[in-house]
Write a protein that holds these residues in place. Structure first.
Motif, PDB file in Angstrom:
ATOM      1  N   GLY A  63      97.304  23.269  50.554  1.00  0.00           N
ATOM      2  CA  GLY A  63      97.099  24.255  51.606  1.00  0.00           C
ATOM      3  C   GLY A  63      96.038  25.257  51.218  1.00  0.00           C
ATOM      4  N   THR A  64      96.140  26.417  51.830  1.00  0.00           N
ATOM      5  CA  THR A  64      95.171  27.470  51.551  1.00  0.00           C
ATOM      6  C   THR A  64      95.907  28.734  51.122  1.00  0.00           C
ATOM      7  N   ASP A  65      95.190  29.557  50.419  1.00  0.00           N
ATOM      8  CA  ASP A  65      95.709  30.840  49.979  1.00  0.00           C
ATOM      9  C   ASP A  65      94.595  31.859  50.185  1.00  0.00           C
ATOM     10  N   PRO A  66      94.900  33.045  50.678  1.00  0.00           N
ATOM     11  CA  PRO A  66      93.840  34.029  50.931  1.00  0.00           C
ATOM     12  C   PRO A  66      93.012  34.372  49.688  1.00  0.00           C
ATOM     13  N   ASP A  67      93.640  34.453  48.535  1.00  0.00           N
ATOM     14  CA  ASP A  67      92.905  34.786  47.315  1.00  0.00           C
ATOM     15  C   ASP A  67      91.991  33.643  46.875  1.00  0.00           C
ATOM     16  N   VAL A  68      92.487  32.422  46.988  1.00  0.00           N
ATOM     17  CA  VAL A  68      91.667  31.258  46.639  1.00  0.00           C
ATOM     18  C   VAL A  68      90.476  31.170  47.585  1.00  0.00           C
ATOM     19  N   GLU A  69      90.730  31.365  48.858  1.00  0.00           N
ATOM     20  CA  GLU A  69      89.647  31.289  49.849  1.00  0.00           C
ATOM     21  C   GLU A  69      88.622  32.399  49.634  1.00  0.00           C
ATOM     22  N   ARG A  70      89.078  33.559  49.213  1.00  0.00           N
ATOM     23  CA  ARG A  70      88.166  34.675  48.931  1.00  0.00           C
ATOM     24  C   ARG A  70      87.207  34.287  47.798  1.00  0.00           C
ATOM     25  N   VAL A  71      87.725  33.703  46.738  1.00  0.00           N
ATOM     26  CA  VAL A  71      86.879  33.289  45.609  1.00  0.00           C
ATOM     27  C   VAL A  71      85.941  32.160  46.038  1.00  0.00           C
ATOM     28  N   ARG A  72      86.435  31.236  46.827  1.00  0.00           N
ATOM     29  CA  ARG A  72      85.586  30.133  47.317  1.00  0.00           C
ATOM     30  C   ARG A  72      84.443  30.660  48.175  1.00  0.00           C
ATOM     31  N   ARG A  73      84.741  31.608  49.059  1.00  0.00           N
ATOM     32  CA  ARG A  73      83.682  32.180  49.918  1.00  0.00           C
ATOM     33  C   ARG A  73      82.653  32.937  49.082  1.00  0.00           C
ATOM     34  N   CYS A  74      83.114  33.599  48.050  1.00  0.00           N
ATOM     35  CA  CYS A  74      82.197  34.293  47.146  1.00  0.00           C
ATOM     36  C   CYS A  74      81.272  33.287  46.453  1.00  0.00           C
ATOM     37  N   HIS A  75      81.830  32.168  46.031  1.00  0.00           N
ATOM     38  CA  HIS A  75      81.042  31.118  45.390  1.00  0.00           C
ATOM     39  C   HIS A  75      80.013  30.546  46.369  1.00  0.00           C
ATOM     40  N   LEU A  76      80.425  30.307  47.602  1.00  0.00           N
ATOM     41  CA  LEU A  76      79.493  29.818  48.615  1.00  0.00           C
ATOM     42  C   LEU A  76      78.377  30.826  48.858  1.00  0.00           C
ATOM     43  N   ASN A  77      78.716  32.099  48.886  1.00  0.00           N
ATOM     44  CA  ASN A  77      77.710  33.136  49.077  1.00  0.00           C
ATOM     45  C   ASN A  77      76.724  33.127  47.911  1.00  0.00           C
ATOM     46  N   ASP A  78      77.219  32.901  46.699  1.00  0.00           N
ATOM     47  CA  ASP A  78      76.324  32.775  45.551  1.00  0.00           C
ATOM     48  C   ASP A  78      75.338  31.624  45.743  1.00  0.00           C
ATOM     49  N   LEU A  79      75.846  30.489  46.190  1.00  0.00           N
ATOM     50  CA  LEU A  79      74.968  29.333  46.411  1.00  0.00           C
ATOM     51  C   LEU A  79      73.891  29.655  47.442  1.00  0.00           C
ATOM     52  N   GLU A  80      74.249  30.418  48.461  1.00  0.00           N
ATOM     53  CA  GLU A  80      73.297  30.765  49.514  1.00  0.00           C
ATOM     54  C   GLU A  80      72.270  31.796  49.057  1.00  0.00           C
ATOM     55  N   ASN A  81      72.551  32.530  48.004  1.00  0.00           N
ATOM     56  CA  ASN A  81      71.651  33.604  47.591  1.00  0.00           C
ATOM     57  C   ASN A  81      71.000  33.393  46.232  1.00  0.00           C
ATOM     58  N   ILE A  82      71.707  32.798  45.296  1.00  0.00           N
ATOM     59  CA  ILE A  82      71.149  32.630  43.957  1.00  0.00           C
ATOM     60  C   ILE A  82      70.134  31.490  43.912  1.00  0.00           C
ATOM     61  N   VAL A  83      70.388  30.424  44.625  1.00  0.00           N
ATOM     62  CA  VAL A  83      69.428  29.308  44.641  1.00  0.00           C
ATOM     63  C   VAL A  83      68.072  29.765  45.188  1.00  0.00           C
ATOM     64  N   PRO A  84      68.015  30.466  46.333  1.00  0.00           N
ATOM     65  CA  PRO A  84      66.711  30.975  46.779  1.00  0.00           C
ATOM     66  C   PRO A  84      66.063  31.939  45.777  1.00  0.00           C
ATOM     67  N   PHE A  85      66.880  32.785  45.129  1.00  0.00           N
ATOM     68  CA  PHE A  85      66.336  33.691  44.120  1.00  0.00           C
ATOM     69  C   PHE A  85      65.673  32.918  42.992  1.00  0.00           C
ATOM     70  N   VAL A  86      66.305  31.852  42.539  1.00  0.00           N
ATOM     71  CA  VAL A  86      65.757  31.072  41.426  1.00  0.00           C
ATOM     72  C   VAL A  86      64.399  30.474  41.816  1.00  0.00           C
ATOM     73  N   VAL A  87      64.303  29.945  43.015  1.00  0.00           N
ATOM     74  CA  VAL A  87      63.043  29.335  43.464  1.00  0.00           C
ATOM     75  C   VAL A  87      61.984  30.406  43.717  1.00  0.00           C
ATOM     76  N   VAL A  88      62.323  31.392  44.529  1.00  0.00           N
ATOM     77  CA  VAL A  88      61.360  32.439  44.883  1.00  0.00           C
ATOM     78  C   VAL A  88      60.993  33.260  43.639  1.00  0.00           C
ATOM     79  N   GLY A  89      61.981  33.521  42.778  1.00  0.00           N
ATOM     80  CA  GLY A  89      61.710  34.284  41.568  1.00  0.00           C
ATOM     81  C   GLY A  89      60.704  33.603  40.654  1.00  0.00           C
TER      82      GLY A  89
END
Length: 156
Positions: A63-89
């Motif tokens: 199933g799902t848990d709010p805390d697990v989903e919070r960490v997963r969403r944070c990880h997804l946000n990292d993927l959306e922001n850190i990958v562009p930083f690495v390329v553009v940087g």
């Protein structure tokens, strides 16, 4: 080998490699953090993973848990922001910016992403998480503008 040493003689590139590695490691640590939350909350995404918490496969543990989903969403946000930083940087570092300007960009981005993670995982009140996101995004856009201005000669 001499070309690698000449690359490492460039302080802007060394700074880029340092801060890019820091944010990539931060992003990579989100996977074990997600696993930790899954194990401690006994909430799994796949049926076969329930064996970690129960000797027999237990459908109630999937199933799902709010805390697990919070960490997963944070990880997804990292993927959306850190990958562009690495390329553009990297492209930005290759435009030969002043070391002080490059360090400012790299340090602010790294600090913003670390702050964003703390704000997200610890559920700090808004606008804390949004500020971390916006600051990091602004840094990446600033570097992208410099790259475009340098390569395409956007300025007169």
């Amino acid at each position: 080998m001499s070309s690698l040493s000449s690359v490492m003689d460039n302080p802007v590139l060394r700074s880029y490699f340092t801060y890019a590695t820091i944010v990539i490691l931060k992003m990579m640590l989100m996977s074990p953090l997600t696993s930790y939350f899954r194990l401690t909350r006994k909430v799994f995404a796949n049926l076969e993973d329930t064996k970690f918490a129960s000797p027999a496969i237990d459908k109630k543990l999937v199933g799902t848990d709010p805390d697990v989903e919070r960490v997963r969403r944070c990880h997804l946000n990292d993927l959306e922001n850190i990958v562009p930083f690495v390329v553009v940087g990297l492209l930005y570092a290759m435009t030969a910016p002043e070391l002080s300007a490059a360090l400012l960009h790299f340090r602010i981005f790294a600090a913003a992403r670390i702050f964003h993670t703390v704000a997200y995982v610890c559920a700090l009140p808004q606008p804390s998480r949004a500020l971390g996101f916006i600051v990091g995004l602004t840094v990446t856009f600033s570097m992208a503008y410099r790259v475009l201005r340098t390569v395409l000669l956007l300025s007169t």
